[in-house]
Every structure is written in C-alpha cells, then in structure tokens.
Design an enzyme around this catalytic site. Sequence first.
Site, PDB file in Angstrom:
ATOM      1  N   CYS A   1      -8.680  -0.777  -5.003  1.00 27.07           N
ATOM      2  CA  CYS A   1      -8.147  -1.500  -6.158  1.00 27.07           C
ATOM      3  C   CYS A   1      -7.818  -2.943  -5.797  1.00 27.07           C
ATOM      4  O   CYS A   1      -8.022  -3.848  -6.601  1.00 27.07           O
ATOM      5  CB  CYS A   1      -6.911  -0.790  -6.700  1.00 27.07           C
ATOM      6  SG  CYS A   1      -7.296   0.715  -7.623  1.00 27.07           S
TER       7      CYS A   1
ATOM      8  N   LEU B   1      14.809  -0.835 -24.227  1.00 26.56           N
ATOM      9  CA  LEU B   1      14.030   0.375 -23.985  1.00 26.56           C
ATOM     10  C   LEU B   1      12.946   0.092 -22.954  1.00 26.56           C
ATOM     11  O   LEU B   1      12.184  -0.864 -23.095  1.00 26.56           O
ATOM     12  CB  LEU B   1      13.385   0.856 -25.288  1.00 26.56           C
ATOM     13  CG  LEU B   1      12.380   2.015 -25.178  1.00 26.56           C
ATOM     14  CD1 LEU B   1      13.071   3.293 -24.723  1.00 26.56           C
ATOM     15  CD2 LEU B   1      11.656   2.225 -26.515  1.00 26.56           C
TER      16      LEU B   1
ATOM     17  N   GLY C   1       8.179   4.488 -20.045  1.00 26.78           N
ATOM     18  CA  GLY C   1       7.544   4.799 -18.768  1.00 26.78           C
ATOM     19  C   GLY C   1       8.324   4.141 -17.652  1.00 26.78           C
ATOM     20  O   GLY C   1       7.809   3.285 -16.939  1.00 26.78           O
TER      21      GLY C   1
ATOM     22  N   GLY D   1      12.912   3.617 -12.028  1.00 24.33           N
ATOM     23  CA  GLY D   1      14.108   2.971 -12.555  1.00 24.33           C
ATOM     24  C   GLY D   1      14.348   1.538 -12.134  1.00 24.33           C
ATOM     25  O   GLY D   1      15.407   0.983 -12.458  1.00 24.33           O
TER      26      GLY D   1
ATOM     27  N   TYR E   1       6.432   0.559  -8.828  1.00 29.24           N
ATOM     28  CA  TYR E   1       5.024   0.934  -8.672  1.00 29.24           C
ATOM     29  C   TYR E   1       4.184   0.218  -9.728  1.00 29.24           C
ATOM     30  O   TYR E   1       3.558   0.841 -10.584  1.00 29.24           O
ATOM     31  CB  TYR E   1       4.910   2.451  -8.791  1.00 29.24           C
ATOM     32  CG  TYR E   1       3.575   3.034  -8.388  1.00 29.24           C
ATOM     33  CD1 TYR E   1       2.693   2.355  -7.556  1.00 29.24           C
ATOM     34  CD2 TYR E   1       3.193   4.289  -8.837  1.00 29.24           C
ATOM     35  CE1 TYR E   1       1.484   2.903  -7.188  1.00 29.24           C
ATOM     36  CE2 TYR E   1       1.985   4.862  -8.474  1.00 29.24           C
ATOM     37  CZ  TYR E   1       1.129   4.162  -7.650  1.00 29.24           C
ATOM     38  OH  TYR E   1      -0.079   4.712  -7.290  1.00 29.24           O
ATOM     39  N   SER E   2       4.208  -1.096  -9.689  1.00 28.81           N
ATOM     40  CA  SER E   2       3.411  -1.922 -10.597  1.00 28.81           C
ATOM     41  C   SER E   2       3.275  -3.300  -9.972  1.00 28.81           C
ATOM     42  O   SER E   2       3.915  -3.613  -8.964  1.00 28.81           O
ATOM     43  CB  SER E   2       4.072  -2.019 -11.985  1.00 28.81           C
ATOM     44  OG  SER E   2       5.415  -2.464 -11.879  1.00 28.81           O
TER      45      SER E   2
ATOM     46  N   GLN F   1      10.695  11.687 -11.208  1.00 28.93           N
ATOM     47  CA  GLN F   1      11.292  10.390 -11.514  1.00 28.93           C
ATOM     48  C   GLN F   1      12.544  10.552 -12.373  1.00 28.93           C
ATOM     49  O   GLN F   1      13.534   9.842 -12.181  1.00 28.93           O
ATOM     50  CB  GLN F   1      10.266   9.500 -12.215  1.00 28.93           C
ATOM     51  CG  GLN F   1       9.136   9.062 -11.305  1.00 28.93           C
ATOM     52  CD  GLN F   1       8.095   8.223 -12.018  1.00 28.93           C
ATOM     53  OE1 GLN F   1       7.996   8.246 -13.258  1.00 28.93           O
ATOM     54  NE2 GLN F   1       7.306   7.482 -11.271  1.00 28.93           N
TER      55      GLN F   1
ATOM     56  N   THR G   1      10.329   8.931 -19.384  1.00 28.04           N
ATOM     57  CA  THR G   1       9.268   9.266 -18.439  1.00 28.04           C
ATOM     58  C   THR G   1       8.794  10.677 -18.710  1.00 28.04           C
ATOM     59  O   THR G   1       9.511  11.480 -19.330  1.00 28.04           O
ATOM     60  CB  THR G   1       9.776   9.160 -16.986  1.00 28.04           C
ATOM     61  OG1 THR G   1       8.691   9.438 -16.083  1.00 28.04           O
ATOM     62  CG2 THR G   1      10.901  10.151 -16.718  1.00 28.04           C
ATOM     63  N   LEU G   2       7.593  10.995 -18.240  1.00 30.63           N
ATOM     64  CA  LEU G   2       7.081  12.364 -18.291  1.00 30.63           C
ATOM     65  C   LEU G   2       7.115  13.011 -16.912  1.00 30.63           C
ATOM     66  O   LEU G   2       6.720  14.169 -16.764  1.00 30.63           O
ATOM     67  CB  LEU G   2       5.646  12.369 -18.828  1.00 30.63           C
ATOM     68  CG  LEU G   2       5.476  12.003 -20.299  1.00 30.63           C
ATOM     69  CD1 LEU G   2       3.997  11.983 -20.670  1.00 30.63           C
ATOM     70  CD2 LEU G   2       6.235  12.960 -21.196  1.00 30.63           C
TER      71      LEU G   2
END
Length: 419
Positions: free
Chosen positions: A373, A175, A178, A182, A139-140, A205, A200-201
């Site tokens: 966007c 590392l 976020g 994965g 998702y980027s 996920q 992650t928060l």
Amino acid sequence: MTAIASIIENKLESLSIPVSMELPDGEKVGPTDPRLRFRIRDASVLNHFASGEVGALGEDYVDGKFEFDGSMRDLMRLAAGILPGSPVDLAQQGWLTELARRLVSVWRHSVDRDARQIEFHYDLSDEFYALWLDPRRVYSCAYYREPDYTIAQAQEAKLDHICRKLALQPGERFLDVGGGWGGLMLWAAEHYDVDVTGVTLSRHQHAYVNQLIQDKGLTGRVRMDLLDYRKLDESRPYDKIASVGMFEHVGRAQLVGYFSKLRRLIRPGGLIMNHGITAGGISNTELGAGMGDFIEKFIFPGGELSHVHYVLQAMAQAGLEDLDVENLRPHYARTLWAWSDALESRLDEARAILNTPQGERSLRAYRVYLAGCAMGFEHGWTSLHQILVQAQPAGRSDELDYPSDQAYPWRRDYIYAGR
C-alpha cells in the site's frame, strides 16, 4: 541452464536492483551479491513472477510458496518493476463488469455482513496492532506537518488537523463514525472540551475504548457504542461529525445512503469531515494485477474504493455541499512505511502474538499489505482525501458575516491560527 531459468534470469537482469533466485530444483540464477534473495518452493511462483501478477505473488508468499531475504522496500521496488503496466489502467473494465460489481457491492454490505467483515480485520489481535501503530493506535493516514515527525507526532498532528477543520468548540456534540481505538474521540474531548460519541462494529475496539474512557475519567463526556452507523438515532442532531477510514467499508453502491444518513445526523450549519482512501483511477474500485484481489482476500473483505469525483458526486446527491478538499496521498505513503518499518523490526514479537498457523499467514499478509500500500500511494495508484462538507444552503445573505449558527467561516485562517 533450463528454459525457465533462462526466462527468469532475463527478467531479473531488467530490474533496477540485484535479485537472485533459488529455483525449486535447486538451480540458482542471478548475481552472487543480491539485495534480494528468493527461495522458490513451488514452480507456480515463477509463472506469476514472469507475468507480473504481483497480487498472486503476494498470495504465494502468504501460502509459503517462497521465502525471501532483504527489505520490504526492495521487495516493493521489485514488484513495481515486474508489473506489466499501471494497476490502475489494468483494472479498467467495461460497463457490464461495472454493473456486476455494483450488484455485488449492494449484496456484500448488509448490516450483518459488514459486522463480520470488520471483525475479520480489526479483531485480529489488539496486541498485534499495538506493535506497529503509534501509542494512540491511530490506524489511518497521519499528517506530517513537519518532514521529520515521528509517526506518533504525525498522528497527533492529524488528530488536531481534523479538529481544527471541524472548528470544534467547547460543549459541542461530536460524533466519530467508526471510532477505531478512540484516538480522535479522546483527543477531541481532552483538547477541545466537546461531548463525544463514537460507534464501531469491532468488539475488541469497543471494549478497549470504553476502558480508556473510564481510566481517563471521561465517563459521561465520552462514550463508544457497539453500533452500525445505520442505526444511529437522528432525533438529536450533532454539531460536528467525523468519519475517518470508515467509508471505504461502506461500499460504492451505498455511498449516497451513507452520506444521506450523515446529513440527517448533523444540525443545520454543522460540519462533516470525511477522511478516507480514494481510487487513483476514475472508474476502478480496486487495483489490477491481482493487487485488489489480494487485499479483498486477506485484509479488507468488502472494501471498495471510489475516485474523489465519485465521492463528491455521492455527497452532492445526498444533499451535502463541499467546503474544503485536501489530498493527503504522500502523507499516507509515509505513514504506511512507518507502520511497515515498525512491524519489520518486531517480527519475532508478532509471531509470538499470532502463534498459530493461521497467525503466520496473517503476519505474512500484513507484511505484504503495508509495504504494498505504501508503494501504491507513492505511485498514485491510490490516494487519500479529507473532504469537509455541510448541508446544502437554503439561501442566506449573511454567510460571510460569522453568523452564530454557521460553523464554517468561508475562510481558511481558522485551520492554521495559533500554529
């Protein structure tokens, strides 16, 4: 014809595509063979249309105040056509407003508040995101190394592009701040044989990635922790760090602290790669014409954008030296259109997954968000930069001699070798 109908018809005639409207009283304006057809249910929509408040129009659509028939690409052409000016210029503010935004930025990014904001976005529904993301759920911004790549191919190219920039080597500690679903973590482990930690928060996920780790037999080499980046242990520095689509959630006022934390987490000579959305304007943290307000309310609460010059300044203040800066703006425009097209092709499935009144509002918001966007990146209102950095040097004469403790070779050949 009523006065408001006359105003709207004149506005429609100025557009580059044929558009018709059915007004709340049943009156119809515009051509009989339009590419976009609107059915207006609330008169407030007409005011927003006439004044070019595209963010308010997005909210009107989410609220069900109008419907439309036609493509999202044509809808975005209309949105660009009715804007009263560049949303970057419209968002420029004076020093007092900037001070207020800075104070809000500090307030809105506590540990607990950031966790709630991430849950608002990423824990909507894993199945919903799976409808329109690639199979790895990256998702980027993708990397279209070839113009005809599918979104899946472009996302794999992006993952490898990052790993090459970081010059990942077998056995290194890597590392991913976020870590999303994965994609980068697993690609790095499987293709570069590194030991990977992700944080992650998002509870969804976290559960999803740890199940993937187990399924792929990577337990012990890869781990995903449900942890705020501020709580990461600094006692064992990493060799390489990636932050992808993360720093937009940190907050402009927190950037120096964020990059300082990353510097403390990296070993001397190690590399950090920050991949994130940047502002098209020098001083605005969101877009004007109500576009930033729409994203704040329905998509990314707490999200803030910074121009690349401010990001580099924050990195320098945090004790980091920039090594490589790459602008991927058109790559993100194409990525977003791929996502938008995929979602548009599966609207019935999306409605079945988000089968509540609030779910329908979320779906409408995402339709506008993805296409809007894409338009923003095409126009340069927003951008996307990958910035490779290391801790600022302490003064050494062997930097061009490939010393074993230094990851960056000061030559770009390593990024493209073997392609």
